[in-house]
Design a protein around this motif. Structure first.
Motif: not given
Length: 154
Positions: A41-50
């Motif tokens: 509800k308080k965070s979103i983890l986003v990655s770009c593996p490349h």
């Protein structure tokens, strides 16, 4: 996304919310090349593996509801973080204090809606583009439009 080494291009992507789970956690997907990790509800983890980079987006501590009367179409924050600029379907473009939402300047001069706005790296100048097919450069210090570029067909 997280800072890349000097000379590397900035990464751009988008996140889309499809709804909420029964616990109130958003269902989020990312554009191609990005992966959504843990979502709360308080965070979103986003990655770009490349590129081997990731970042965590945190929910705001403060909400400003008195800057615009309708939906916000574009928003940018100055490089120092002190000022915000935003456009709205209410037909306005405003510069405001990021710490407390106090409106500092009203930027008027486009005919019809303003679609986008961005601070220059200095934080003293704003670029905007509108439905009038014009680009305008504004002084964030006194709200004057210093240059108008015409010639776009749409």
């Amino acid at each position: 996304m997280a800072a890349l080494p000097a000379g590397k291009p900035t990464l751009y992507g988008s996140l889309t919310r499809h709804g909420l789970s029964t616990e109130g956690v958003p269902d989020i997907t990312a554009s191609e090349g990005f992966v959504v990790g843990e979502v709360t509800k308080k965070s979103i983890l986003v990655s770009c593996p490349h590129e081997n980079v990731s970042t965590k987006f945190l929910a705001p501590y403060t909400t400003f509801s008195r800057i615009h009367q309708k939906s916000i179409t574009c928003l940018d924050v100055s490089s120092g973080g002190g000022l915000g600029v935003s456009t709205s379907t209410d037909g306005t473009m405003k510069i405001w204090q990021a710490a407390n939402g106090e409106i500092r300047r009203l930027l008027e001069g486009h005919v019809y809606d303003v679609n986008c706005c961005r601070f220059f790296p200095s934080g003293l100048v704003v670029l905007s583009g509108g439905m009038d097919a014009q680009l305008k450069i504004w002084s964030a210090e006194d709200a004057s439009c210093v240059v108008t570029f015409k010639g776009h067909k749409g």
